[in-house]
Design a protein around this motif. Sequence first.
Motif, PDB file in Angstrom:
ATOM      1  N   UNK A   5       0.794  -1.233   0.000  1.00 29.10           N
ATOM      2  CA  UNK A   5       0.000   0.000   0.000  1.00 29.10           C
ATOM      3  C   UNK A   5       0.829   1.286   0.000  1.00 29.10           C
ATOM      4  N   UNK A   6       1.939   1.304   0.728  1.00 25.17           N
ATOM      5  CA  UNK A   6       2.756   2.527   0.773  1.00 25.17           C
ATOM      6  C   UNK A   6       3.353   2.822  -0.605  1.00 25.17           C
ATOM      7  N   UNK A   7       3.898   1.811  -1.255  1.00 27.30           N
ATOM      8  CA  UNK A   7       4.462   1.993  -2.598  1.00 27.30           C
ATOM      9  C   UNK A   7       3.371   2.399  -3.589  1.00 27.30           C
ATOM     10  N   UNK A   8       2.200   1.807  -3.449  1.00 29.73           N
ATOM     11  CA  UNK A   8       1.069   2.143  -4.308  1.00 29.73           C
ATOM     12  C   UNK A   8       0.731   3.630  -4.172  1.00 29.73           C
ATOM     13  N   UNK A   9       0.603   4.087  -2.941  1.00 33.33           N
ATOM     14  CA  UNK A   9       0.260   5.490  -2.673  1.00 33.33           C
ATOM     15  C   UNK A   9       1.366   6.420  -3.168  1.00 33.33           C
ATOM     16  N   UNK A  10       2.620   6.052  -2.954  1.00 33.68           N
ATOM     17  CA  UNK A  10       3.741   6.886  -3.412  1.00 33.68           C
ATOM     18  C   UNK A  10       3.721   7.034  -4.930  1.00 33.68           C
ATOM     19  N   UNK A  11       3.495   5.938  -5.644  1.00 31.60           N
ATOM     20  CA  UNK A  11       3.469   5.998  -7.109  1.00 31.60           C
ATOM     21  C   UNK A  11       2.344   6.897  -7.610  1.00 31.60           C
TER      22      UNK A  11
END
Length: 157
Positions: A5-11
């Motif tokens: 989820x964190x990588x998803x949100x960052x992208x």
Amino acid sequence: MKFKPVAFIINIALTLGIGALASYATASSVKTWYPTINKPSFNPPNWLFAPVWTTLYILIGIAAYLVWIKRDSIVHYPRTVAIYFIQLILNLAWSFLFFYLHEIGLALAEISLLLLSIIINAIVFYKIDKWAGLLYIPYIIWVSFATFLNYNLFILN
């Protein structure tokens, strides 16, 4: 692959951030300069641009995430990242050239490079993750239309 989820949100936040910077370049001209130039009959209403671009930036971010989660298996990952960031930078640059500097002709040349970079990015992403590449189709269609619109604005002005 497990959802991150964190990588998803960052992208997604990265692409929306590019959109926010582009809207900074666009904001004042949409109310002052843009209404004064000649437009073709098929020019979309101003209200349409924000939701379309927001949707596209989200799709671009999702595509980037789908590639990012496979980064360990990508032989040329740095090249993939470079291609991705080149198209993002060209995306941002167009707004500044067209709306901030009012350089319609230069923006036309630049958006042509942007379209080419988007197509290359889509192909590279597709080879890594089919869905990542397919998520670029609306982006390609919209920027193709925007290129045609930019051309007509150049001719009319």
